[in-house]
Design an enzyme around this catalytic site. Structure first.
Site, mmCIF file in Angstrom:
data_model
loop_
_atom_site.group_PDB
_atom_site.id
_atom_site.type_symbol
_atom_site.label_atom_id
_atom_site.label_comp_id
_atom_site.label_asym_id
_atom_site.label_seq_id
_atom_site.Cartn_x
_atom_site.Cartn_y
_atom_site.Cartn_z
ATOM 1 N N ARG A 1 -58.441 -16.153 24.840
ATOM 2 C CA ARG A 1 -58.362 -17.317 23.948
ATOM 3 C C ARG A 1 -59.041 -17.051 22.608
ATOM 4 N NH1 ARG A 1 -59.458 -21.891 28.605
ATOM 5 N NH2 ARG A 1 -57.258 -22.330 29.054
ATOM 6 N N GLY B 1 -53.549 -20.775 31.728
ATOM 7 C CA GLY B 1 -54.438 -20.982 32.859
ATOM 8 C C GLY B 1 -54.652 -19.741 33.707
ATOM 9 N N GLY C 1 -52.721 -26.577 31.375
ATOM 10 C CA GLY C 1 -52.372 -27.989 31.485
ATOM 11 C C GLY C 1 -51.458 -28.440 30.369
ATOM 12 N N LYS D 1 -52.713 -27.174 44.290
ATOM 13 C CA LYS D 1 -52.311 -28.513 44.724
ATOM 14 C C LYS D 1 -50.881 -28.869 44.333
ATOM 15 C CE LYS D 1 -57.011 -30.446 44.500
ATOM 16 N NZ LYS D 1 -57.861 -31.479 43.864
#
Length: 403
Positions: free
Chosen positions: A39, A361, A385, A207
């Site tokens: 990043r 991510g 995200g 998830k």
């Protein structure tokens, strides 16, 4: 229409203060060393362009989740050091975010100099749900840029959050999209709006609930949706398999049954897994069918037969969007599935001309951790995200506020 950095440079920034929101939220080891500087590297083109044009650059960023309190563990000091090395000039770190030291240092900047503010999340107003609190903090940040200042939004990894340094500051100053945000939005919009077919989506992570929206949104557009990672065990449970101690969202089993019924032919699920006796780096490993996970064991990666099937689907693709690893890639013993999928994407890019996007991510982190060629993909996003929400069709506050 969003104004971009080139328009700001054309207007002229020589001698002007420019407040830049970058995403410098990099992982640190126990000794405070940066383990993945991706990043930071992605932020450099915008910062260099402004510095070369004579701007007085003030960088805002966050690190971790200090929960609105000053915590030395989350100081941006390692980032300031890394930026100094990469820019070839000293990047001082303010002792505070919008206080006395930040103002003194901002006022003392000369053309082509840069200042990094301390972690914006040290101030609880940064993430406040109260708009008035956020606006007050944003006004303090904007004041650092003086009367002729401008704001450049270049932290794609945070544009899906309506936070003070991302959203409210854009209302307080003339606002522009940085090179990174501009590129990310254009690239991901092309995948969302006009993907070449066959279009294959690869989804992993822990998830189902985190990926439900994107599965629903893409099931009509995508030709195939590959499922891996911890979330696959909820799907396997929905198929009637005993997943033993594997990660399982019991409250999502019914939802997964419904998804299988509605999109069954498009959903590719594991047929074998790499199981471990416990969640540990050096645990015993066995390759087993999805109906044969040993009692008390857990699935920690997709198996080789599954990886082969997924690679075949990717080989036929023309567009690929990947978000989420296939297993616990941080454990070398359980990184094979993630590596196989990533290598299949690289091969599809090279051999089939496929447009391949890594959705930030953990997926982006795995590419670097596994030593894969980053140039082998068409695009590696810096925002997990944010990329998911854009692909899903959600509004990104930090982008829409620039219009």
């Amino acid at each position: 229409m969003t104004k971009n950095l080139q328009q700001l440079l054309d207007e002229g920034v020589d001698g002007r203060h420019v407040l830049v929101r970058s995403d410098l939220n990099v992982p640190l080891d126990d000794d405070g060393n940066i383990t993945d500087a991706g990043r930071i590297d992605a932020s450099l083109p915008t910062l260099k362009a402004l510095l070369d044009a004579g701007a007085k650059v003030i960088v805002m960023a966050h690190l971790g989740r200090p929960k609105g309190e000053v915590n030395p563990k989350f100081s941006l000091a390692p980032v300031a050091e890394a930026l100094s090395e990469r820019l070839g000039q000293f990047v001082p770190l303010a002792a505070d975010v919008s206080g006395e030291d930040a103002h003194e240092r901002a006022n003392g900047l000369t053309e082509g100099e840069i200042l990094l503010l301390e972690n914006v999340r040290f101030d609880p107003r940064e993430t406040s749900k109260d708009e008035a609190e956020r606006a007050a903090f944003a006004d303090e940040l904007a004041a650092l840029a003086a009367d002729d200042g401008a704001f450049v939004s270049d932290g794609f990894g945070v544009v899906h959050r309506a936070q003070a340094s991302v959203y409210d500051v854009a209302k307080a100053l003339p606002a522009y999209a940085g090179y990174l945000v501009d590129k990310e939005v254009a690239t991901l919009n092309s995948v969302k709006n006009d993907p070449a077919h066959p279009y294959v989506v690869v989804l992993g992570g822990s998830k189902v609930s985190d990926k439900l929206g994107v599965i629903e949104a893409l099931a009509e557009k995508a030709d195939q949706i590959i499922i891996g990672g911890g979330m696959c065990y909820t799907f396997l449970a929905a198929q009637g398999h005993d997943v033993q101690n594997s990660l399982l969202q019991e409250d999502m089993v019914g939802t997964c049954k419904d998804l299988i019924e509605r999109f069954g032919e498009k959903l590719l699920l594991p047929v074998d897994v790499a199981a471990g006796a416990e969640f540990a780096k050096d645990t015993e490993k066995r390759i087993v069918g999805v109906d044969a996970i040993p009692e008390g064991w857990m699935g920690l990666d997709i198996g080789p037969e599954t990886a082969k099937r997924y690679a075949e689907a990717l080989a036929a693709s023309k567009t690929v969007f990947w978000n989420g690893p296939m297993g616990v890639f941080e454990f070398p013993n359980f990184a094979d599935g993630t590596k196989a999928v990533a290598e299949a994407m690289i091969a599809a890019t090279k051999d089939n001309g496929s447009f391949t996007v890594v959705g930030g991510g953990d997926s982006a982190a795995s590419v670097r951790t596994l030593g894969l060629d980053e140039d082998g993909f068409s695009h590696i996003s810096t925002g997990g995200g944010a990329s998911l929400e854009l692909i899903e069709g959600k509004d990104l506050p930090g982008v829409s506020v620039l219009n």
